[in-house]
Design a protein around this motif. Structure first.
Motif, PDB file in Angstrom:
ATOM      1  N   ILE A  20       0.739  -1.188  -0.017  1.00  0.00           N
ATOM      2  CA  ILE A  20      -0.107  -0.118  -0.044  1.00  0.00           C
ATOM      3  C   ILE A  20       0.916   1.321  -0.039  1.00  0.00           C
ATOM      4  N   GLY A  21       1.882   1.322   0.942  1.00  0.00           N
ATOM      5  CA  GLY A  21       2.623   2.337   0.728  1.00  0.00           C
ATOM      6  C   GLY A  21       3.421   2.658  -0.319  1.00  0.00           C
ATOM      7  N   ARG A  22       3.979   1.461  -1.081  1.00  0.00           N
ATOM      8  CA  ARG A  22       4.602   1.756  -2.358  1.00  0.00           C
ATOM      9  C   ARG A  22       3.630   2.226  -3.314  1.00  0.00           C
ATOM     10  N   THR A  23       2.450   1.788  -3.527  1.00  0.00           N
ATOM     11  CA  THR A  23       1.520   2.208  -4.394  1.00  0.00           C
ATOM     12  C   THR A  23       1.175   3.544  -4.200  1.00  0.00           C
ATOM     13  N   LEU A  24       0.965   4.001  -2.903  1.00  0.00           N
ATOM     14  CA  LEU A  24       0.813   5.751  -2.606  1.00  0.00           C
ATOM     15  C   LEU A  24       1.992   6.589  -2.723  1.00  0.00           C
ATOM     16  N   GLY A  25       3.238   5.786  -2.859  1.00  0.00           N
ATOM     17  CA  GLY A  25       4.421   6.509  -3.223  1.00  0.00           C
ATOM     18  C   GLY A  25       4.969   7.028  -1.878  1.00  0.00           C
ATOM     19  N   TYR A  26       4.775   6.367  -0.791  1.00  0.00           N
ATOM     20  CA  TYR A  26       5.292   6.387   0.419  1.00  0.00           C
ATOM     21  C   TYR A  26       6.483   5.912   0.696  1.00  0.00           C
TER      22      TYR A  26
ATOM     23  N   GLU B 129       9.295   3.958   5.482  1.00  0.00           N
ATOM     24  CA  GLU B 129       9.676   4.527   6.949  1.00  0.00           C
ATOM     25  C   GLU B 129       8.285   5.591   7.293  1.00  0.00           C
ATOM     26  N   ALA B 130       7.822   5.912   6.180  1.00  0.00           N
ATOM     27  CA  ALA B 130       6.947   7.114   6.396  1.00  0.00           C
ATOM     28  C   ALA B 130       5.392   6.701   5.766  1.00  0.00           C
ATOM     29  N   ILE B 131       4.959   5.434   5.864  1.00  0.00           N
ATOM     30  CA  ILE B 131       3.488   5.015   5.677  1.00  0.00           C
ATOM     31  C   ILE B 131       2.714   5.698   6.678  1.00  0.00           C
ATOM     32  N   PRO B 132       1.657   6.253   6.312  1.00  0.00           N
ATOM     33  CA  PRO B 132       0.953   7.057   7.116  1.00  0.00           C
ATOM     34  C   PRO B 132      -0.036   5.928   8.000  1.00  0.00           C
ATOM     35  N   THR B 133      -0.531   6.419   9.197  1.00  0.00           N
ATOM     36  CA  THR B 133      -1.487   5.410   9.846  1.00  0.00           C
ATOM     37  C   THR B 133      -2.932   5.230   9.117  1.00  0.00           C
TER      38      THR B 133
ATOM     39  N   GLU C 137     -10.178   8.836   1.384  1.00  0.00           N
ATOM     40  CA  GLU C 137     -11.147   7.970   0.646  1.00  0.00           C
ATOM     41  C   GLU C 137     -10.439   7.917  -0.465  1.00  0.00           C
ATOM     42  N   LYS C 138      -9.915   9.049  -1.144  1.00  0.00           N
ATOM     43  CA  LYS C 138      -9.268   9.108  -2.731  1.00  0.00           C
ATOM     44  C   LYS C 138      -8.198   7.955  -2.653  1.00  0.00           C
ATOM     45  N   ARG C 139      -7.297   7.976  -1.568  1.00  0.00           N
ATOM     46  CA  ARG C 139      -6.204   7.214  -1.501  1.00  0.00           C
ATOM     47  C   ARG C 139      -6.561   5.494  -1.353  1.00  0.00           C
ATOM     48  N   THR C 140      -7.534   5.285  -0.623  1.00  0.00           N
ATOM     49  CA  THR C 140      -8.244   4.047  -0.253  1.00  0.00           C
ATOM     50  C   THR C 140      -8.714   3.535  -1.718  1.00  0.00           C
ATOM     51  N   ALA C 141      -9.383   4.386  -2.392  1.00  0.00           N
ATOM     52  CA  ALA C 141     -10.030   3.953  -3.797  1.00  0.00           C
ATOM     53  C   ALA C 141      -9.003   3.770  -4.587  1.00  0.00           C
ATOM     54  N   GLU C 142      -7.928   4.384  -4.725  1.00  0.00           N
ATOM     55  CA  GLU C 142      -6.692   4.091  -5.429  1.00  0.00           C
ATOM     56  C   GLU C 142      -6.183   2.778  -5.128  1.00  0.00           C
TER      57      GLU C 142
END
Length: 86
Positions: free
Chosen positions: A15-21, A24-28, A32-37
């Motif tokens: 999930i972190g990679r998919t969102l570009g994090y 060490e910085a994956i958010p908690t 909705e937009k990122r979840t849908a992505e």
């Protein structure tokens, strides 16, 4: 043999990679937009799932804001995984 938490930890990293994090910085929590992505669906689909109870994807709602915990999302994805392990 993998423990029950290993797949969830791996999915959180995906999930972190998919969102570009960076790892060490994956958010908690994510919106909705990122979840849908992550899930490959529209935001309106998430809204539909919440209002109809179609899927039991946990979410946090404060006023109009809807957030999803990344670990809850990873657990939900892991439970839905189909196919043989091994």
């Amino acid at each position: 043999m993998q423990s029950n938490t290993e797949p969830v930890v791996q999915i959180v990293a995906e999930i972190g990679r998919t969102l570009g994090y960076p790892p060490e910085a994956i958010p908690t929590q994510i919106d909705e937009k990122r979840t849908a992505e992550v899930l490959g669906v529209k935001v309106s689909t998430l809204t539909n799932w919440r209002t109809t109870g179609r899927y039991s994807l946990p979410y946090i709602k404060v006023g109009r804001l809807v957030r999803y915990r990344v670990t809850d999302l990873a657990q939900w994805i892991a439970k839905r995984r189909q196919g043989a392990e091994g």
